[in-house]
Design an enzyme around this catalytic site. Structure first.
Site: not given
Length: 504
Positions: A17, A20, A125, A128, A143, A146, A295, A298
């Site tokens: 995405h 990246h 997590c 992670c 987390c 996430h 942030k 995905k």
């Protein structure tokens, strides 16, 4: 002089995405700039293919971890050329050569007395692939990245004795104040270290998708240690028949996002110390691209497809926007609306229109020949020291600030057009020499800003420099008067204004 830059390697648990793309573009700007300076550059990116997140995603998709890795690694490999990124190698951590090198380095860490068997218990997590300490947990036992509830795990693992390296890490930070940037991230890493380092799991005994531990085949290495070592291992096999390690290690810059700061700014230097390997020179920690206040992720589903943006506007526009709109090193919101506004006002108008009308005036008033005359000293003063300032800023990875320095000169050239009004000079008797000076100054100013902009907008910069008959992008030519064009050729608009499709 050598310059080695890396991106993090990207998890293959889903497709790429915009987040990246952001890191890859930033690293490519640095790589291109240092090539302009005549340095020996190596740029690495790739994929992180082991560990629980990948195994879990594969299970959910009904495929093997290898099948998922093969599929998504190719998507990430395809992203770099679409972004016009010039990475020298793309590493996959499932590569047997990487696996063997990881085993060799971590065996050395054990031989040096930094590994012991123990039991770890704590909140974990799975996305992670990380055990969390108290100050890393948000309300609801979740987390912070996430936003999922943490699992309580108890495992017998081999441990990396991070605690033994506490004093050495603190001393290293003291001796190398520019190891981590920006300063706020350095302080964050140092605070973590000074808070007291605990030993961390080096292996996992309940997983099979990972690098086997050479001294105990019932374990695989914890994915983060396997992944971190890619920066070092890749140099051993990136070029067929040649080991580049002595040429490029230690790395000049690692570019990472802030969610993986602990691993790169604490675990990574400690691991290298334990293996008797030189430490990298710099780790630059950038912020998040935010959508809807979070942030891009995905797992959260708030992603913007870089392929779709590039299909409509081109890769140069995306590269420019991400490093112009969001100050590199900080968090920043992105949106389709902000992108289109920046495209229209700066790329199409400030720069694209400047290029078009400057070239057209030389074609119209001088039949395409750039007058062989002196440059206007009034404008030349505004360009004094520009190339040196850009080099200084990019030497510290201040990509957005460097771009702003260049853009100030793009705007100055536009003001110069309005101030001098060449179309009026062309009509006035006896002003031929003045018109010659203005046209030559504009063309040369346009060439200089384009050479400096090349790392950000390489495709359009090359097109314009070809039209000016000066394709060289070396920094040695990035000063006013260094390589004045002698003739120009007409070009189509560099950044044509986008017309949205009509509603049905």
């Amino acid at each position: 002089m050598s310059f080695y830059i890396t991106t993090p390697i990207y998890y293959v648990n889903a497709a790429p995405h915009l987040g990246h793309a952001y890191t890859t573009i930033a690293a490519d700007v640095m790589a291109r700039h240092h090539r302009q300076r005549g340095e020996d550059v190596f740029f690495l990116t790739g994929t992180d293919e082991h560990g629980e997140p990948v195994a879990d995603a594969a299970k959910a998709a009904g495929v093997t971890p290898r099948e998922l890795a093969d599929k998504n690694a190719e998507r990430f490999r395809a992203l770099a050329p679409v972004l016009d990124a010039t990475n020298d190698y793309f590493i996959r951590t499932s590569d047997p050569r990487h696996v063997k090198a990881v085993q060799d380095v971590l065996q050395k860490v054990k031989d040096n007395g930094y590994v012991e068997l123990g039991v770890y218990e704590g909140p974990f997590c799975p996305r992670c692939a990380d055990f969390k300490v108290e100050n890393e947990i948000v309300e609801g036992n979740r987390c912070p990245i996430h936003l999922i509830e943490l699992e309580w795990r108890q495992e017998e693992n081999y441990f990396f004795q991070l605690s033994k390296l506490q004093d050495r890490l603190e001393a290293f930070y003291q001796e190398h104040p520019d190891f981590v940037a920006p300063a706020s991230r350095r302080n964050e890493a140092l605070s973590f270290i000074r808070g007291g380092l605990q030993d961390v799991s080096l292996t996992r005994g309940k997983l099979t998708w990972g690098v086997p531990v050479p001294w105990d085949d019932s374990h695989v290495f914890y994915v983060w240690f396997d992944a971190l070592l890619n920066y070092y291992t890749a140099l051993g096999f990136a070029r067929e028949g040649e080991d580049l390690t002595d040429r490029f290690w230690p790395a000049t810059y690692h570019f990472i996002a802030k969610d993986i700061l602990k691993f790169h700014c604490v675990f990574w230097p400690a691991l290298l110390m334990a293996a008797d390997l030189p430490l990298p020179q710099h780790v630059f920690v950038h912020g998040y691209l935010l959508m809807d206040g979070h942030k891009m992720s995905k797992s959260l589903g708030n992603v913007l497809d870089p392929f779709a943006v590039i299909e409509t506007f081109g890769s140069d526009a995306l590269r420019f926007y991400l490093l112009r709109d969001v100050s590199f090193g900080q968090d920043g919101s992105v949106s389709a609306l902000d992108f289109e506004q920046r495209y229209e006002s700066e790329l199409a108008n400030d720069y694209g229109n400047l290029a078009s009308r400057t070239i057209k005036m030389v074609l119209r008033y001088r039949d395409g020949a750039v007058p062989a005359t002196g440059l206007d000293p009034a404008l030349a003063a505004d360009f004094d020291g520009l190339a040196e300032r850009v080099c200084e800023l990019l030497g510290r990875a201040e990509l957005t600030t460097a771009l702003e320095e260049i853009w100030l000169r793009v705007r100055r050239l536009n003001r110069y057009v309005e101030e001098q009004a060449p179309w009026k000079l062309a009509k006035e008797e006896g002003r031929e020499a003045d018109l010659d000076r203005v046209l030559t100054t504009l063309i040369e100013g346009l060439r200089v800003v384009t050479v400096l902009l090349h790392p950000w907008i390489p495709g359009r910069a090359a097109t314009l420099l070809d039209a000016l008959g000066t394709p060289d992008v070396a920094m040695a030519g990035a000063t006013l008067g260094a390589c004045v064009p002698t003739a120009v050729a007409d070009i189509a608009p560099l950044f044509p204004k986008h017309q949205p499709p009509e509603a049905a």
